[in-house]
Design an enzyme around this catalytic site. Structure first.
Site, PDB file in Angstrom:
ATOM      1  N   CYS A 276      -4.864  -7.973  -3.720  1.00  0.00           N
ATOM      2  CA  CYS A 276      -5.979  -7.720  -2.637  1.00  0.00           C
ATOM      3  C   CYS A 276      -6.890  -6.637  -3.331  1.00  0.00           C
ATOM      4  O   CYS A 276      -8.095  -6.949  -3.330  1.00  0.00           O
ATOM      5  CB  CYS A 276      -5.221  -6.842  -1.645  1.00  0.00           C
ATOM      6  SG  CYS A 276      -4.185  -7.938  -0.950  1.00  0.00           S
TER       7      CYS A 276
HETATM    8  C1  UGA Z   1      -3.357  -3.503  -0.162  1.00  0.00           C
HETATM    9  C2  UGA Z   1      -3.390  -2.429   1.095  1.00  0.00           C
HETATM   10  O1  UGA Z   1      -2.685  -1.227   0.979  1.00  0.00           O
HETATM   11  C3  UGA Z   1      -2.997  -3.043   2.503  1.00  0.00           C
HETATM   12  O2  UGA Z   1      -3.364  -2.090   3.324  1.00  0.00           O
HETATM   13  C4  UGA Z   1      -3.851  -4.276   2.459  1.00  0.00           C
HETATM   14  O3  UGA Z   1      -3.711  -4.853   3.776  1.00  0.00           O
HETATM   15  C5  UGA Z   1      -3.595  -5.198   1.517  1.00  0.00           C
HETATM   16  O4  UGA Z   1      -3.895  -4.500   0.034  1.00  0.00           O
HETATM   17  C6  UGA Z   1      -4.446  -6.501   1.587  1.00  0.00           C
HETATM   18  O5  UGA Z   1      -5.664  -6.410   1.450  1.00  0.00           O
HETATM   19  O6  UGA Z   1      -3.764  -7.598   2.171  1.00  0.00           O
HETATM   20  P1  UGA Z   1      -1.053  -4.036  -1.338  1.00  0.00           P
HETATM   21  O7  UGA Z   1      -2.038  -4.863  -2.514  1.00  0.00           O
HETATM   22  O8  UGA Z   1       0.103  -5.064  -0.785  1.00  0.00           O
HETATM   23  O9  UGA Z   1      -1.846  -3.476  -0.068  1.00  0.00           O
HETATM   24  O10 UGA Z   1      -0.337  -2.936  -2.194  1.00  0.00           O
HETATM   25  P2  UGA Z   1      -0.295  -1.447  -2.261  1.00  0.00           P
HETATM   26  O11 UGA Z   1       0.704  -0.827  -1.810  1.00  0.00           O
HETATM   27  O12 UGA Z   1      -1.787  -0.947  -1.676  1.00  0.00           O
HETATM   28  O13 UGA Z   1      -0.464  -1.110  -3.863  1.00  0.00           O
HETATM   29  C7  UGA Z   1      -1.675  -1.891  -4.718  1.00  0.00           C
HETATM   30  C8  UGA Z   1      -1.638  -1.454  -6.049  1.00  0.00           C
HETATM   31  O14 UGA Z   1      -1.972  -0.061  -6.265  1.00  0.00           O
HETATM   32  C9  UGA Z   1      -0.251  -1.508  -6.739  1.00  0.00           C
HETATM   33  O15 UGA Z   1      -0.477  -1.965  -8.143  1.00  0.00           O
HETATM   34  C10 UGA Z   1       0.025  -0.068  -6.787  1.00  0.00           C
HETATM   35  O16 UGA Z   1       1.201   0.158  -7.966  1.00  0.00           O
HETATM   36  C11 UGA Z   1      -1.109   0.606  -6.957  1.00  0.00           C
HETATM   37  N1  UGA Z   1      -1.140   1.986  -6.435  1.00  0.00           N
HETATM   38  C12 UGA Z   1      -0.860   2.265  -5.250  1.00  0.00           C
HETATM   39  C13 UGA Z   1      -1.183   3.085  -7.428  1.00  0.00           C
HETATM   40  O17 UGA Z   1      -1.702   2.962  -8.500  1.00  0.00           O
HETATM   41  N2  UGA Z   1      -1.316   4.334  -6.948  1.00  0.00           N
HETATM   42  C14 UGA Z   1      -0.958   4.435  -5.704  1.00  0.00           C
HETATM   43  O18 UGA Z   1      -0.924   5.841  -5.526  1.00  0.00           O
HETATM   44  C15 UGA Z   1      -0.723   3.648  -4.925  1.00  0.00           C
END
Ligand code: UGA
Length: 436
Positions: A276
């Site tokens: 995403c």
């Molecule tokens: C993301 C959004 O959080 C959802 O709200 C959205 O619906 C979704 O995309 C989408 O568009 O379908 P997702 O990609 O499943 O969800 O995962 P996240 O939990 O957001 O993490 C994304 C990435 O960011 C991961 O690689 C995680 O490790 C990284 N991350 C997350 C960080 O590096 N730091 C943080 O503080 C949080």
């Protein structure tokens, strides 16, 4: 509509079709069935259809298996054909919107789904609302979905309504996010269509925001771009903090306590991956450029994210010199914890560079090994962290799996105790982090 009068609270159940049995469509369909609606998932892949009908989710998602087992062949069915649309009151489009090589969005699945839905709606005697759930550029519902459905069905907007209802589901936590949302955004072409969508969510407790179609489409992109910006911002501050000898996690805890900022998505590390954030920020950049804007901030968000994995290798080489011929253990392959998804995982560029430089890469992940094997078939995979760590010259931690926080004695199996974290997750003392 089916009205269940046996329950104290009057519940109105609807007949729902969900086009697309990927993680969004499957979670959405299963959760609507759990809320009591009659759901059919329409999916082209017969293997997925059969798995869904047997109550066996084709993807891993926490809590999904139980809900699917409970509802499959009762409130929830899957089919390869579009026939269920001819009796549906609501049709969700939840097909993929993959990126094109230039970062813009490939809408061909949205277009073909719209035509198929339109053809089946010809036979539908009642008012039906077609809702776009997929992440699409502003204007898609109005200028692509609406005309395709109306033309294929030969009907008017008195008979078919249009809405855009973005999903905010995180992989690995999607069921929880669906049943307990922060907000429900409903963009619609007219109030009647929006009211029907609001009706289907009536058993959930969350603020409902009603907007026009394009605003709802933009809310999804802006939300993901903002969350990605928070992460790249934390990484930029983190890279600076490391040089200055300051703990970025202490800093971001202090920053996040400001109610205007909030504590979430400020974890510095190897950057964001997944299906995403990288795709949606690139799509927003491409959209901005198509209307003559230069989205400086978003370019930087992506640039910081691309550079973070390279920093892991730079730190590694500073610690152990050339990696050629050395055994490097990678802990974590999934793009984040609680999923087997490796799309745009930050582990991929790290492994690629290590392999190019002649390192002997070995890896462990609790769930994602089968998927990563498709990308790197020749590196060695282990079923335990201890297996990967045994005899390693260095270890890079790439995913925030909670189980990694318990690893301790296993590190003693390494030939040299050089451990570099791309995610702040280990509890062992004296570990070097990417930005700490
Ligand atoms: C993301 C959004 O959080 C959802 O709200 C959205 O619906 C979704 O995309 C989408 O568009 O379908 P997702 O990609 O499943 O969800 O995962 P996240 O939990 O957001 O993490 C994304 C990435 O960011 C991961 O690689 C995680 O490790 C990284 N991350 C997350 C960080 O590096 N730091 C943080 O503080 C949080």
């Amino acid at each position: 509509m089916i009205i269940d009068r046996k329950i104290k609270v009057l519940r109105i159940y609807m007949k729902i079709s969900v086009v697309g049995g990927g993680y969004v469509g499957l979670v959405t369909g299963t959760c609507f069935a759990e809320l009591g609606h009659e759901v059919t998932i329409i999916e082209v892949d017969p293997v997925k259809v059969s798995a869904i009908n047997h109550g066996d989710p084709p993807i891993y998602e926490a809590g999904l298996k139980d809900l699917l087992k409970k509802n499959a062949e009762r409130k929830l069915r899957a089919s390869t054909g579009y026939e269920p649309v001819s009796s549906a009151e609501i049709v969700f489009i939840a097909v993929g919107t993959p990126p094109k090589p230039d970062g813009s969005v490939n809408l061909s699945y949205i277009e073909s789904a719209s035509v198929s839905i339109g053809r089946s709606l010809k036979e539908n005697p009642s008012y039906c609302v077609v809702i776009v759930k997929s992440t699409v550029p502003p204007g898609t519902t109005e200028t692509i979905v609406r005309p395709a459905v109306l033309q294929a069905s030969g009907k008017t907007e008195n008979e078919i309504g249009f809405a855009m209802n973005p999903e905010f589901l995180r992989e690995g936590r999607a069921v929880e996010d669906f049943l307990h949302p922060d907000r429900i955004v409903i963009g619609s072409s007219n109030p009647r269509a929006g009211d029907r969508v609001a009706e289907v969510y009536r058993n959930l407790t969350a603020p409902v925001l009603r907007t026009g179609l394009t605003a709802a489409e933009m809310i999804k992109y802006a939300s993901n771009a903002f969350l990605a910006t928070k992460i790249s911002f934390s990484n930029e501050i983190g890279n600076l903090c490391k040089k200055l000898g300051i703990d970025v996690y202490e800093v971001m805890t202090g920053v996040g306590l400001d109610a205007r900022i909030g504590p979430l998505f400020l974890n510095a590390g190897a950057g964001f991956g997944g299906s995403c954030f990288p795709k949606d920020v690139s799509a927003l950049v491409s959209l901005a450029e198509s209307v003559g804007e230069d989205p400086t901030l978003l370019h930087s968000v992506l640039a910081v994210n691309e550079q973070q994995p390279c920093r892991m290798i730079q730190i590694l080489e500073t610690r152990i010199g050339a990696v050629n011929g050395k055994r490097i253990a990678i802990l974590g392959l999934a793009f984040k914890d609680n999923t087997d998804d490796i799309r745009d995982s930050r582990a991929i560029p790290v492994i690629r560079e290590l392999v190019q430089k002649g390192a002997n890469v070995v890896a462990y992940d609790p769930m994602a090994i089968p998927n990563m094997r498709q990308v790197f078939p020749t590196i060695e995979y282990y079923e335990t962290a201890a297996g990967a760590l045994a005899g390693a010259d260095a270890c890079l931690v790439m995913t925030e799996w909670p189980e990694f926080s318990k690893i301790d004695k296993e590190f003693d199996l390494m030939a040299h105790p050089v451990i570099i974290e791309g995610r702040r997750i280990l509890s062992r003392k004296g570990i070097e982090g990417i930005c700490w």
